[in-house]
Scaffold this motif. Structure first.
Motif, PDB file in Angstrom:
ATOM      1  N   MET A   1       0.149  77.584  -6.035  1.00 42.78           N
ATOM      2  CA  MET A   1       1.294  77.543  -5.127  1.00 42.78           C
ATOM      3  C   MET A   1       0.887  76.944  -3.785  1.00 42.78           C
ATOM      4  O   MET A   1       1.597  76.148  -3.216  1.00 42.78           O
ATOM      5  N   GLU A   2      -0.310  77.331  -3.260  1.00 45.22           N
ATOM      6  CA  GLU A   2      -0.702  76.844  -1.947  1.00 45.22           C
ATOM      7  C   GLU A   2      -0.942  75.349  -1.929  1.00 45.22           C
ATOM      8  O   GLU A   2      -0.742  74.699  -0.908  1.00 45.22           O
ATOM      9  N   SER A   3      -1.408  74.794  -3.042  1.00 42.48           N
ATOM     10  CA  SER A   3      -1.737  73.384  -3.045  1.00 42.48           C
ATOM     11  C   SER A   3      -0.592  72.510  -3.527  1.00 42.48           C
ATOM     12  O   SER A   3      -0.738  71.310  -3.664  1.00 42.48           O
ATOM     13  N   ARG A   4       0.562  73.125  -3.731  1.00 42.58           N
ATOM     14  CA  ARG A   4       1.718  72.354  -4.173  1.00 42.58           C
ATOM     15  C   ARG A   4       2.076  71.308  -3.128  1.00 42.58           C
ATOM     16  O   ARG A   4       2.076  71.560  -1.936  1.00 42.58           O
ATOM     17  N   THR A   5       2.385  70.106  -3.559  1.00 38.34           N
ATOM     18  CA  THR A   5       2.864  69.097  -2.637  1.00 38.34           C
ATOM     19  C   THR A   5       4.332  69.355  -2.370  1.00 38.34           C
ATOM     20  O   THR A   5       5.154  69.312  -3.277  1.00 38.34           O
ATOM     21  N   THR A   6       4.676  69.616  -1.113  1.00 41.37           N
ATOM     22  CA  THR A   6       6.061  69.907  -0.781  1.00 41.37           C
ATOM     23  C   THR A   6       6.930  68.695  -1.071  1.00 41.37           C
ATOM     24  O   THR A   6       6.620  67.584  -0.653  1.00 41.37           O
ATOM     25  N   PRO A   7       8.038  68.876  -1.801  1.00 46.43           N
ATOM     26  CA  PRO A   7       8.892  67.739  -2.130  1.00 46.43           C
ATOM     27  C   PRO A   7       9.435  67.079  -0.877  1.00 46.43           C
ATOM     28  O   PRO A   7       9.921  67.726   0.022  1.00 46.43           O
ATOM     29  N   SER A   8       9.326  65.753  -0.831  1.00 47.22           N
ATOM     30  CA  SER A   8       9.893  65.036   0.309  1.00 47.22           C
ATOM     31  C   SER A   8      11.374  64.810   0.096  1.00 47.22           C
ATOM     32  O   SER A   8      11.883  64.872  -1.014  1.00 47.22           O
ATOM     33  N   ARG A   9      12.082  64.528   1.190  1.00 46.98           N
ATOM     34  CA  ARG A   9      13.512  64.315   1.106  1.00 46.98           C
ATOM     35  C   ARG A   9      13.804  62.906   0.638  1.00 46.98           C
ATOM     36  O   ARG A   9      12.988  61.990   0.773  1.00 46.98           O
ATOM     37  N   LEU A  10      15.000  62.681   0.108  1.00 48.33           N
ATOM     38  CA  LEU A  10      15.398  61.354  -0.305  1.00 48.33           C
ATOM     39  C   LEU A  10      15.498  60.451   0.911  1.00 48.33           C
ATOM     40  O   LEU A  10      15.903  60.878   1.984  1.00 48.33           O
ATOM     41  N   PRO A  11      15.147  59.168   0.791  1.00 47.76           N
ATOM     42  CA  PRO A  11      15.226  58.280   1.946  1.00 47.76           C
ATOM     43  C   PRO A  11      16.674  58.012   2.337  1.00 47.76           C
ATOM     44  O   PRO A  11      17.578  58.073   1.520  1.00 47.76           O
ATOM     45  N   ILE A  12      16.857  57.687   3.604  1.00 48.17           N
ATOM     46  CA  ILE A  12      18.190  57.350   4.090  1.00 48.17           C
ATOM     47  C   ILE A  12      18.448  55.883   3.847  1.00 48.17           C
ATOM     48  O   ILE A  12      17.627  55.027   4.129  1.00 48.17           O
ATOM     49  N   ALA A  13      19.617  55.562   3.373  1.00 49.06           N
ATOM     50  CA  ALA A  13      19.968  54.175   3.088  1.00 49.06           C
ATOM     51  C   ALA A  13      20.350  53.460   4.367  1.00 49.06           C
ATOM     52  O   ALA A  13      20.713  54.055   5.349  1.00 49.06           O
ATOM     53  N   ALA A  14      20.299  52.130   4.338  1.00 43.59           N
ATOM     54  CA  ALA A  14      20.793  51.346   5.461  1.00 43.59           C
ATOM     55  C   ALA A  14      22.295  51.564   5.583  1.00 43.59           C
ATOM     56  O   ALA A  14      22.983  51.853   4.617  1.00 43.59           O
ATOM     57  N   ALA A  15      22.799  51.371   6.788  1.00 45.62           N
ATOM     58  CA  ALA A  15      24.189  51.748   7.067  1.00 45.62           C
ATOM     59  C   ALA A  15      25.166  51.046   6.145  1.00 45.62           C
ATOM     60  O   ALA A  15      26.165  51.633   5.716  1.00 45.62           O
ATOM     61  N   ALA A  16      24.930  49.785   5.850  1.00 45.96           N
ATOM     62  CA  ALA A  16      25.914  49.050   5.069  1.00 45.96           C
ATOM     63  C   ALA A  16      25.825  49.318   3.585  1.00 45.96           C
ATOM     64  O   ALA A  16      26.728  48.974   2.832  1.00 45.96           O
ATOM     65  N   SER A  17      24.740  49.939   3.148  1.00 50.28           N
ATOM     66  CA  SER A  17      24.547  50.081   1.710  1.00 50.28           C
ATOM     67  C   SER A  17      24.562  51.509   1.225  1.00 50.28           C
ATOM     68  O   SER A  17      24.386  51.762   0.042  1.00 50.28           O
ATOM     69  N   VAL A  18      24.739  52.466   2.140  1.00 57.72           N
ATOM     70  CA  VAL A  18      24.759  53.845   1.691  1.00 57.72           C
ATOM     71  C   VAL A  18      25.964  54.105   0.833  1.00 57.72           C
ATOM     72  O   VAL A  18      26.986  53.468   0.971  1.00 57.72           O
ATOM     73  N   ALA A  19      25.811  55.124  -0.069  1.00 59.95           N
ATOM     74  CA  ALA A  19      26.900  55.452  -0.934  1.00 59.95           C
ATOM     75  C   ALA A  19      27.172  56.919  -0.862  1.00 59.95           C
ATOM     76  O   ALA A  19      26.370  57.674  -0.406  1.00 59.95           O
ATOM     77  N   SER A 238      -8.464  72.922   1.355  1.00 60.53           N
ATOM     78  CA  SER A 238      -7.873  71.589   1.410  1.00 60.53           C
ATOM     79  C   SER A 238      -6.686  71.552   0.452  1.00 60.53           C
ATOM     80  O   SER A 238      -6.330  72.556  -0.156  1.00 60.53           O
ATOM     81  N   GLY A 239      -6.074  70.385   0.326  1.00 62.25           N
ATOM     82  CA  GLY A 239      -4.948  70.235  -0.583  1.00 62.25           C
ATOM     83  C   GLY A 239      -3.623  70.114   0.145  1.00 62.25           C
ATOM     84  O   GLY A 239      -3.525  70.313   1.353  1.00 62.25           O
ATOM     85  N   GLY A 240      -2.590  69.779  -0.638  1.00 64.40           N
ATOM     86  CA  GLY A 240      -1.275  69.523  -0.066  1.00 64.40           C
ATOM     87  C   GLY A 240      -0.548  70.788   0.328  1.00 64.40           C
ATOM     88  O   GLY A 240      -1.009  71.898   0.041  1.00 64.40           O
ATOM     89  N   PRO A 241       0.588  70.609   0.999  1.00 63.18           N
ATOM     90  CA  PRO A 241       1.202  69.330   1.361  1.00 63.18           C
ATOM     91  C   PRO A 241       0.527  68.711   2.579  1.00 63.18           C
ATOM     92  O   PRO A 241      -0.380  69.292   3.157  1.00 63.18           O
ATOM     93  N   GLY A 242       1.019  67.529   2.963  1.00 63.33           N
ATOM     94  CA  GLY A 242       0.558  66.923   4.186  1.00 63.33           C
ATOM     95  C   GLY A 242      -0.391  65.766   3.992  1.00 63.33           C
ATOM     96  O   GLY A 242      -0.442  65.134   2.936  1.00 63.33           O
TER      97      GLY A 242
END
Length: 477
Positions: A1-19, A238-242
């Motif tokens: 559990m301690e070395s789990r890589t914390t899930p990153s958030r989805l990237p933000i789309a460019a303004a004209a292409s977001v859905a 040592s180990g994730g996240p980070g």
């Protein structure tokens, strides 16, 4: 559990292409109950995204002071209601342009307690102190706002309660609501969803019984034997996240007096290299916490103690259990995560609350629901999380921040965690040493009981009045 890589958030789309996928009928009959109670304020609305389907929703708003007194905008909240296309859809808020300045406008998503055919979510628009005041008769001018789906999918606005496809010029719009200092003064909410949570007069006395964990963090150092005896583990490996190659430093966890109370200090430091980067984490050794109330008073920091600012820092209070396999459906995690300098595609400070059902680390796939607010949260904050058999609720400083769905309720007990770490070294590339502090005043868990923020404060006060610095009678799971 301690070395789990914390899930990153989805990237933000460019303004004209977001859905985005959301829905509510803009022209259905008003069926709500929160009609305007005074003439002190009106909200005008228009949209530049008139299609039933669109890449993003564009609710442009103006707030007008129709009263006789000056109106501080920091006391105003405007709520736009919509229906999500799917239960797990996540949304991003953005401000394209505003007379008052986009930096002074906040957007926070939440889930309605009583979903209707035209609304199960909302977007709260708020203002920082920098937005200033409105004199009688004045308005904010244009606020060109938008929001979109985090997964970039096209949205359906056709069944969104607050959407008005024919509103191409500003006009009074009662299908958004507005509050001043918590009192509704404008608009009509979807039926059964007056924006008054928490209640005006919540109970103040905590339940007399209830198995609880309380810790005032009254320790001498990270090596104090009472820490382990009281069920805590200070991470030192040592180990994730980070940052890959960084270490977790027990020595960077210290204890001091602040405001008459003992506080725990988590210091994260770096000189711009993996070898110099030291993260910090303190967590319960037992995974025995599930439904009930979780609370902590936490001090977030926007700037380092010294040296250059800008690191992609994560400051947290959360509960979690282990992911037994990719996409395992008995995983659970509930986060308060503050990013003072952005990260995960965000350019500046943002506070997330996130409820996790599961995830797959490779290839990345996430099943979660989150609420966010883009503004500074530097300073002390009272954080409360409640989990019952129907929903997950997050409160910040006594105010409801987000409500998440029953689909994300925990199946297994969890640990309680605090950590501070760097996502990467890309935010600030200097090799000058700098360090950041996150402080924790106390932590409280009450098993299987839902306490209001007022009740949490009363229970903590009762512990301190009695001279109790630690209690744990929560049974092992």
């Amino acid at each position: 559990m301690e070395s789990r890589t914390t899930p990153s958030r989805l990237p933000i789309a460019a303004a004209a292409s977001v859905a985005m996928a959301m829905g509510t009928i803009g022209l259905t009959a008003l069926t709500g109950t929160a009609s305007a109670a005074t003439d002190d304020m009106t909200v005008q609305y228009r949209t530049s995204a008139t299609g039933v389907t669109a890449d993003q929703a564009e609710p442009w708003l103006k707030v007008r002071n129709t009263g006789s007194s000056t109106l501080p905008l920091s006391s105003v909240k405007v709520r736009y209601y919509f229906k999500a296309d799917s239960a797990g859809a996540a949304y991003r808020f953005a401000c394209s342009w505003a007379v008052k300045g986009c930096a002074n406008i906040t957007g926070t998503f939440g889930t309605l307690p009583n979903p209707t055919a035209t609304a199960d979510r909302y977007l709260d628009i708020g203002f920082t102190a920098g937005a200033g005041t409105l004199a009688p008769g004045a308005d904010t001018g244009d606020m060109q706002l938008r929001f979109y789906r985090a997964d970039w999918q096209t949205l359906n606005q056709g069944d969104d309660y607050s959407f008005g496809p024919s509103q191409t010029s500003y006009a009074d719009w009662p299908k958004v609501t507005a509050q001043v200092s918590g009192s509704t003064v404008w608009g009509t909410a979807p039926e059964g969803n007056d924006p008054t949570d928490p209640p005006t007069d919540p109970p103040t006395d905590p339940p007399a019984d209830g198995q609880s964990l309380f810790d005032d963090f009254n320790y001498t150092s990270s090596s104090d034997p009472k820490i382990s005896a009281n069920g805590w583990h200070v991470r030192a490996n040592s180990g994730g996240p980070g940052v890959p190659g960084a270490t977790w430093s027990a020595e960077n966890v210290t204890f001091a007096s602040s405001g008459g109370n003992s506080v725990m200090n988590l210091r994260t430091s770096t000189a711009g290299t993996p070898e110099s980067t030291k993260h910090t984490e303190v967590l319960t050794k037992a995974t025995k916490f599930k439904n009930g109330t979780y609370a902590a008073r936490v001090k977030f920091a926007d700037a380092p103690l010294s040296g250059p600012d800008g690191d992609h820092l994560v400051q947290t209070f959360f509960t979690i259990n282990d992911l037994k396999a990719p996409m395992a459906d008995d995983y659970a995690e509930y986060d308060f995560e503050y990013l003072p300098n952005g990260g995960w595609g965000e350019p500046a400070n943002i506070l997330y609350t996130t409820s996790w059902e599961t995830y797959n680390p490779d290839p990345w796939q996430a099943v979660n629901q989150h609420t966010e607010s883009r503004q500074s949260y530097a300073g002390w904050h009272d954080l409360v999380l409640t989990i019952d058999n129907s929903s997950i609720k997050y409160y910040v400083d006594g105010q409801l921040f987000g409500t998440h769905d029953a689909a994300y309720l925990p199946e297994r007990p969890m640990s309680i965690n605090f950590n501070q770490w760097l996502i990467d070294l890309a935010g600030q590339t200097s090799t000058t040493a700098r360090s950041y502090d996150e402080q924790v005043d106390y932590v409280l868990h009450v098993k299987d009981q839902i306490l209001s923020p007022v009740q949490v404060a009363a229970k903590v006060s009762a512990y301190r009045t009695a001279g109790t610095t630690f209690e744990d009678n929560v049974p092992s799971s």
